[in-house]
Scaffold this active site. Structure first.
Site, mmCIF file in Angstrom:
data_model
loop_
_atom_site.group_PDB
_atom_site.id
_atom_site.type_symbol
_atom_site.label_atom_id
_atom_site.label_comp_id
_atom_site.label_asym_id
_atom_site.label_seq_id
_atom_site.Cartn_x
_atom_site.Cartn_y
_atom_site.Cartn_z
ATOM 1 N N GLU A 1 -74.467 99.081 59.818
ATOM 2 C CA GLU A 1 -75.311 99.942 58.995
ATOM 3 C C GLU A 1 -75.844 101.174 59.710
ATOM 4 O O GLU A 1 -76.018 102.229 59.083
ATOM 5 C CB GLU A 1 -76.474 99.122 58.424
ATOM 6 C CG GLU A 1 -76.082 98.222 57.248
ATOM 7 C CD GLU A 1 -75.553 96.870 57.694
ATOM 8 O OE1 GLU A 1 -75.484 95.969 56.856
ATOM 9 O OE2 GLU A 1 -75.201 96.714 58.884
ATOM 10 N N GLU B 1 -74.412 89.727 56.848
ATOM 11 C CA GLU B 1 -75.710 89.193 56.440
ATOM 12 C C GLU B 1 -75.561 88.015 55.486
ATOM 13 O O GLU B 1 -76.385 87.092 55.488
ATOM 14 C CB GLU B 1 -76.556 90.295 55.818
ATOM 15 C CG GLU B 1 -77.034 91.331 56.823
ATOM 16 C CD GLU B 1 -77.949 92.367 56.209
ATOM 17 O OE1 GLU B 1 -79.136 92.387 56.566
ATOM 18 O OE2 GLU B 1 -77.459 93.153 55.359
#
Length: 262
Positions: A136, A116
């Site tokens: 995640e 990210e």
């Protein structure tokens, strides 16, 4: 290199290029709140230097970034935990809104939060062996610092769903094919290639680069008519600048332009 803040980020000044480093190599540059705050401080310091035309984001040592510090992520769920949940989004917004182009050099690893971290960068250079992906969903959560919002804008919704919902690493060549990264190089030359990429950008007119980045960042946010108006407005701002005149004069005189950022 010049250490920043608590010493977990650093800046290497190289004329019109600045190299910003995550500086926690003993922990594979895993991100903690102090490191993220130092990154914000580093980008603010670079932004204040009007000589800088392009920036790299690199990891000190052999790895770009291992993602979020796992102990920090475990401890944040404790009832008495005092974790700054806003600092990571602030880092990403700082990079995304940075006035100059930012080139990320992704060597060996950039999973989860580190993935990210690269998304708001303007360009991504990756090593052939890099572990690059959003993990995640395998950790009981999902990417929520831009992974579900910035990624579809880069690769399209269908491919973004594949990346997010499978939680698998992306082959660097596949990442290049889908337009997620811009170059795939040997691991040992990632940082140098990112710097060379930034150096090439530094040859261009700095005011033109800045306004072009502003226009491009707005492209997916504005309706077409408003976007075209904004584009023209940003272009008109440059009409009476030295660099605008210098660019055309240099072309007519068959020489290299000498841009001054004014």
């Amino acid at each position: 290199m010049e250490s920043v803040g608590s010493g977990l980020a650093a800046i290497d000044w190289n004329g019109t290029r600045a190299d910003v480093y995550l500086s926690r190599p003993d922990k594979r540059n895993a991100m903690t709140v102090p490191l993220m705050r130092d990154l914000i401080t580093a980008f603010e310091a670079v932004d204040a230097d009007e000589e800088v035309r392009a920036v790299t984001l690199l990891g000190e040592g052999p790895v770009f970034c291992a993602g979020m510090d796992l102990e920090m992520m475990r401890d944040r769920v404790e009832p008495d935990a005092e974790i700054d949940r806003d600092v990571f989004p602030e880092v990403l917004e700082t990079i995304e809104e940075f006035r100059r182009p930012v080139v990320a050099g992704i060597k060996r690893a950039a999973p989860a939060g580190a993935f990210e971290l690269t998304l708001p960068c303007d360009f991504r250079v990756i090593g052939r062996e890099a572990k690059y992906g959003l993990l995640e969903v395998r950790l009981g959560t999902f990417p929520h610092a831009g992974g579900t919002q910035r990624l579809p804008r880069l690769v399209g919704l269908s491919k973004a769903k594949e990346i997010v919902l499978t939680g698998e690493f992306i082959d660097p060549e596949d990442a290049a094919d889908m337009g997620l990264v811009h170059e795939v190089v040997d691991t040992e030359v990632v940082d140098e290639r990112a710097k060379a990429f930034a150096d090439d950008l530094c040859e261009n007119a700095p005011l033109g680069l800045r306004n072009a980045k502003r226009a491009l960042n707005a492209a997916l946010e504005l309706p077409l008519e408003r976007g075209l108006e904004y584009e023209r407005q940003l272009a008109y701002e440059l009409d009476d600048t030295h660099d605008y005149r210098e660019g055309f004069e240099a072309r007519l005189e068959d020489r290299e332009p000498e841009f001054r950022g004014e």
